[in-house]
Design an enzyme around this catalytic site. Structure first.
Site, PDB file in Angstrom:
ATOM      1  N   HIS A 197      27.178  -9.494  50.289  1.00  0.00           N
ATOM      2  CA  HIS A 197      28.465  -8.870  50.679  1.00  0.00           C
ATOM      3  C   HIS A 197      28.808  -7.687  49.767  1.00  0.00           C
ATOM      4  O   HIS A 197      29.985  -7.385  49.569  1.00  0.00           O
ATOM      5  CB  HIS A 197      29.628  -9.875  50.653  1.00  0.00           C
ATOM      6  CG  HIS A 197      29.325 -11.181  51.314  1.00  0.00           C
ATOM      7  ND1 HIS A 197      29.607 -11.434  52.632  1.00  0.00           N
ATOM      8  CD2 HIS A 197      28.730 -12.313  50.842  1.00  0.00           C
ATOM      9  CE1 HIS A 197      29.220 -12.659  52.954  1.00  0.00           C
ATOM     10  NE2 HIS A 197      28.682 -13.210  51.878  1.00  0.00           N
ATOM     11  N   SER A 217      27.347  21.187  45.541  1.00  0.00           N
ATOM     12  CA  SER A 217      28.461  21.452  46.449  1.00  0.00           C
ATOM     13  C   SER A 217      28.807  22.929  46.353  1.00  0.00           C
ATOM     14  O   SER A 217      28.702  23.531  45.295  1.00  0.00           O
ATOM     15  CB  SER A 217      29.660  20.597  46.031  1.00  0.00           C
ATOM     16  OG  SER A 217      30.859  21.202  46.463  1.00  0.00           O
ATOM     17  N   LYS A 258      29.209  18.877  41.070  1.00  0.00           N
ATOM     18  CA  LYS A 258      28.615  17.852  41.927  1.00  0.00           C
ATOM     19  C   LYS A 258      27.104  17.914  42.077  1.00  0.00           C
ATOM     20  O   LYS A 258      26.502  18.977  42.087  1.00  0.00           O
ATOM     21  CB  LYS A 258      29.250  17.918  43.326  1.00  0.00           C
ATOM     22  CG  LYS A 258      30.694  17.449  43.290  1.00  0.00           C
ATOM     23  CD  LYS A 258      31.134  16.896  44.590  1.00  0.00           C
ATOM     24  CE  LYS A 258      30.418  15.614  44.935  1.00  0.00           C
ATOM     25  NZ  LYS A 258      30.960  15.028  46.151  1.00  0.00           N
TER      26      LYS A 258
END
Ligand code: ARG
Length: 460
Positions: free
Chosen positions: A156, A277, A283
């Protein structure tokens, strides 16, 4: 210019019809297979006295010339030729004259396209298999370095139990092994030659289908011509095989994306396989992995598309089936480039062992070990052990520590049956190494799995 099939027509085809009907813009990819098939066909026709030796020789020579013309970029692909089969046939006829018109004896475009396309799918299934093997070798090399590297095993997407990174990689190696085996079993199943089935019912000419099958490297000719010219199972199989491969690639890509995030920092993509980016200078984006994840949607679409085209078609060949090719080409080419870049990304990946191990100290990964201890050494029923462990977890949370760091006195306050021998069991590494059952995560067992894969790779 009149068409090869225009004998019964009075008016010429509209330009719009030509554009709509033609497959040559895409089936020109099959030129090699078409020429190989034609050479096998002409060879067999001559052996069986259906073509004279000298006619066959001229035809085969012309076919070789056409191949060179296509490969050198000289060949002119014309919409009016409709498809690659007629384009090649009309070109050899232009080169050698009327002799070229004898090649289509005892054959139809229906068995011709089935042969060409099957050869393409067989060859691509083999080359994709080889790419998968190479990816597995790269993953295995990485795994060998990380049999002791702790990583939180999750269910999960929540911390569950400590595992090692090699063990995690072996899960993907296992998936890719099945992908390899699926492609190989498709190759085996579909190793049957359609050539000589003609339009749908076979031919009155004295042909030898076993011979063309042998010349083309198939195991044997197909059984029933009516089925053969309308069968695209081999194309569906490669589409399904690629879709399943991408289910695995997309899951791996997703984990790599998560692992490369600031929150995880388990891995770092090399600059050569990351992007920036246009606005945020800081980034570094995992575009490669994101695209790999997305390609799964694209190849699934190709599978659904051909399943839908084939569904409900009456026997035998229908023009609908011309729609079989583009999706297969697209899925194959997508898989080729994807496997290549995934492999490169893994080869150049940096693994941050410290971050992985540190992450294991969050989320009480050894809670199951405490419960198992209570069952095994204190003779407590598992349900009760589960509850006691839950209390210990709550206490560790209160103390702001991980269960692997809790003191014995704290545990004894919860249940006095707990003794000092529990502590080593709560260590993350010991917990990982305790799972020695076959297929488990213990380093020793992980090494067995690595050995198994190595033996398998060697056996191929
Ligand atoms: N271009 C066709 C295809 O890709 C070749 C077979 C055409 N056969 C026919 N009977 N019209 O399916």
């Amino acid at each position: 210019m009149s068409k090869m099939w225009s004998g019964r027509f009075k008016e010429s085809a509209s330009e719009l019809l030509d554009r709509f009907n033609a497959s040559i813009p895409f089936d020109q990819k099959l030129y090699k297979e078409d020429i190989t098939g034609s050479i096998a066909h002409a060879t067999m026709l001559a052996e069986n006295g259906i073509l004279s030796e000298s006619d066959a020789k001229q035809i085969i020579q012309a076919l070789t010339t056409v191949k060179e013309e296509i490969e050198s970029g000289e060949f002119e692909f014309k919409i009016s030729d409709e498809d690659i089969h007629m384009a090649i046939e009309s070109r050899i006829t232009a080169i050698i004259g009327d002799v070229g018109k004898r090649l289509h004896t005892a054959r139809s475009r229906n068995d011709q396209v089935a042969t060409d396309f099957r050869l393409y799918v067989q060859n691509k299934s083999q080359s994709l298999s080889e790419q998968i093997l190479y990816l597995q070798k790269v993953l295995l090399e990485l795994a060998k370095k990380h049999t002791e590297t702790l990583i939180p095993g999750m269910t999960h997407l929540q911390h569950a139990q400590p595992t090692n990174f090699a063990y995690h990689l072996l899960a993907y190696i296992s998936m890719f092994k099945r992908d390899y085996e699926r492609l190989q079993s498709s190759i085996e199943r579909n190793s049957t030659s359609p050539l000589g089935c003609a339009a749908l019912a076979g031919t009155p000419h004295n042909i030898n289908r076993d011979r063309t099958s042998e010349l083309l490297g198939f195991r044997e000719p197909t059984l029933n011509c009516l089925d053969t010219v309308s069968d695209r199972d081999f194309a569906l199989e490669i589409l399904f095989n690629i879709s399943t491969l991408f289910v695995h690639i997309s899951r791996f890509a997703e984990e790599l994306i998560i692992w490369s995030s600031y929150e995880f920092q388990f891995v770092k993509f090399s600059d050569a396989y990351s992007t920036g980016s246009s606005i945020m200078p800081q980034k570094k984006n995992p575009d490669v992995a994101e695209l790999l994840r997305a390609k799964s949607g694209r190849v699934n679409g190709n599978l659904i598309s051909l399943l839908t085209v084939m569904k409900g078609l009456p026997l035998a060949y229908n023009k609908d089936m011309q729609e079989d090719k583009e999706g297969v080409f697209d899925s194959v080419e997508t898989a080729e480039v994807s496997l290549e870049i995934l492999t490169k990304s893994i080869e150049t990946l940096t693994v941050n062992v410290d971050k992985m191990e540190k992450a294991c100290k969050i989320g009480h990964l050894t809670a199951t070990d405490l419960a198992d201890y209570l069952v095994k050494y204190c003779n407590i029923p598992f349900r009760e052990a589960h509850f006691i462990t839950g209390e210990a977890v709550a206490r560790a949370d209160e103390l702001n520590i991980d269960l692997s760091e809790i003191e014995l006195s704290e545990l004894q306050k919860i249940d006095s049956r707990i003794e000092a021998d529990v502590l080593p069991l709560l260590s993350l590494r010991n917990s990982m190494n305790s799972r020695i059952s076959k297929g488990g995560t213990a380093t020793a067992e992980t090494k067995n799995q690595i050995k198994y894969v190595e033996n398998w790779l060697e056996s191929l």
